[in-house]
Design a protein around this motif. Sequence first.
Motif, mmCIF file in Angstrom:
data_model
loop_
_atom_site.group_PDB
_atom_site.id
_atom_site.type_symbol
_atom_site.label_atom_id
_atom_site.label_comp_id
_atom_site.label_asym_id
_atom_site.label_seq_id
_atom_site.Cartn_x
_atom_site.Cartn_y
_atom_site.Cartn_z
ATOM 1 N N ASN A 110 0.797 -1.233 0.000
ATOM 2 C CA ASN A 110 0.000 0.000 0.000
ATOM 3 C C ASN A 110 0.828 1.280 0.000
ATOM 4 O O ASN A 110 0.464 2.280 0.631
ATOM 5 C CB ASN A 110 -0.976 0.010 1.190
ATOM 6 C CG ASN A 110 -1.994 -1.113 1.109
ATOM 7 O OD1 ASN A 110 -2.543 -1.373 0.046
ATOM 8 N ND2 ASN A 110 -2.232 -1.787 2.219
ATOM 9 N N GLY A 111 1.932 1.261 -0.729
ATOM 10 C CA GLY A 111 2.791 2.438 -0.800
ATOM 11 C C GLY A 111 2.098 3.676 -1.359
ATOM 12 O O GLY A 111 2.383 4.800 -0.940
ATOM 13 N N LYS A 112 1.174 3.476 -2.304
ATOM 14 C CA LYS A 112 0.495 4.627 -2.915
ATOM 15 C C LYS A 112 -0.348 5.398 -1.906
ATOM 16 O O LYS A 112 -0.617 6.585 -2.097
ATOM 17 C CB LYS A 112 -0.373 4.154 -4.083
ATOM 18 C CG LYS A 112 0.432 3.650 -5.275
ATOM 19 C CD LYS A 112 -0.470 3.225 -6.421
ATOM 20 C CE LYS A 112 0.360 2.726 -7.603
ATOM 21 N NZ LYS A 112 -0.517 2.282 -8.728
ATOM 22 N N PHE A 113 -0.758 4.727 -0.845
ATOM 23 C CA PHE A 113 -1.517 5.378 0.211
ATOM 24 C C PHE A 113 -0.708 6.505 0.854
ATOM 25 O O PHE A 113 -1.267 7.462 1.401
ATOM 26 C CB PHE A 113 -1.911 4.330 1.259
ATOM 27 C CG PHE A 113 -2.606 4.877 2.477
ATOM 28 C CD1 PHE A 113 -3.925 5.317 2.414
ATOM 29 C CD2 PHE A 113 -1.936 4.941 3.691
ATOM 30 C CE1 PHE A 113 -4.565 5.813 3.545
ATOM 31 C CE2 PHE A 113 -2.570 5.434 4.827
ATOM 32 C CZ PHE A 113 -3.890 5.870 4.751
ATOM 33 N N LEU A 114 0.623 6.394 0.789
ATOM 34 C CA LEU A 114 1.508 7.361 1.425
ATOM 35 C C LEU A 114 1.944 8.485 0.489
ATOM 36 O O LEU A 114 2.789 9.310 0.860
ATOM 37 C CB LEU A 114 2.753 6.641 1.963
ATOM 38 C CG LEU A 114 2.497 5.570 3.027
ATOM 39 C CD1 LEU A 114 3.791 4.813 3.317
ATOM 40 C CD2 LEU A 114 1.954 6.182 4.300
#
Length: 414
Positions: free
Chosen positions: A66-70
């Motif tokens: 879930n890197g895109k969440f950051l």
Amino acid sequence: MNKVIIIGGGAAGLLAAISAAQRGADVTILERMERAGRKLMITGKGRCNITNHCTMDEMIAHIPGNGKFLFGAFHRFTNEDMIALLESHGLKTKVERGGRVFPQSDKASDVVRTLEGILYGLGGKIFFHRRITQLACQEGKVSAVYDTDGRYYEADAFIIAAGGASYPRTGSTGDGYDLAQQAGHTIIAPSPALVPLNCDLGDMKALQGLSLRNVEASLWDKGKLVGKEFGEMLFTHFGVSGPIILTLSREAARYFKAHPQGFLNLSIDLKPALTREQLDARLQRDFQKYSRKGLKAGMHDLLPQALIPFVIEEACLVPEQPVNQLTRKERLRLVDVLKGFPLPVTGTRPLEEAIVTSGGVSIKEISPSTFASRLYPNLFFAGEVMDVDGFTGGYNLQAAFSSGYVAGKEAAEL
């Protein structure tokens, strides 16, 4: 002045506290251990891999969980911002191989001491030996939290930065998950990420402590490639570890979660810089050099001495066999093993031994712009307690720092 309480004094909690205090909030960290930053103290083998000197897009790419969440957090508080914060308070940093950023002193304790100093200088407080186990929610908000001694703490905003469930001796025992569930949040089942692998080593347990550099490890599931990494690895008494193994372990953990009784194949290319033809030519040159020696002695220049007998055995050859009597077929068997030394993987080490936890509070229930709960507007999350995890190399710490910074800012300005 907003009163902000932060549960957990690790990387995310310290940055959240600093960020909130910078905006004039009355800030208190409640830390269950006897000191802050216990997990920070052991990162990077005690040197603290603070962050990675890469672009923010590359940072996200190295956080498969879930890197895109950051995305927003990384652009509001970057790796450069983190370095600048530390250096402006006297802690010099350096960049090493792979963009890894460390303190020049090579002491993780200096990073913790600097962050604590910044917080105390802003008037922030840290209370130790405070294990928070209960949330009090009323009228659509969190009103207080309670510790195991029955003490309660009221505030305008609360930030859960209690970490995941790995390395429990540092204070990360999953308390944050329990608190989030009390507020109605969904927890994605925790599993190990960045964790060593168990292997059926047999006699190869004698290789314990052997480090291999510039090798390529590939993980296979019944002939299907699961992942491949180049770099350094280490043999242990239970199997393998090291940077490339830790990176591959995320996929291994997923596999064993679905197939508890299954196994994967780990293949080690001991000479990835050479094609099969080049490696065969190299063997012929070495064997000519040691033409009157046995096979074990003939491979002296090619591999670490401890590994040679096991490579020879895997190729179904004899260590004492004279190299000048080796047939082409036998030599090519040796090439096969050198380009794919096999290790059966039987599982991962337990979650408690993982560097990072995969899973946690569902990001669907957290605002990516503020890190506030979508269920309670004055409850925030930061760091590993959320369902976010990355590869080794400073990416997880930057995720903690960036999410902590944003959560602290938003809590202070609520």
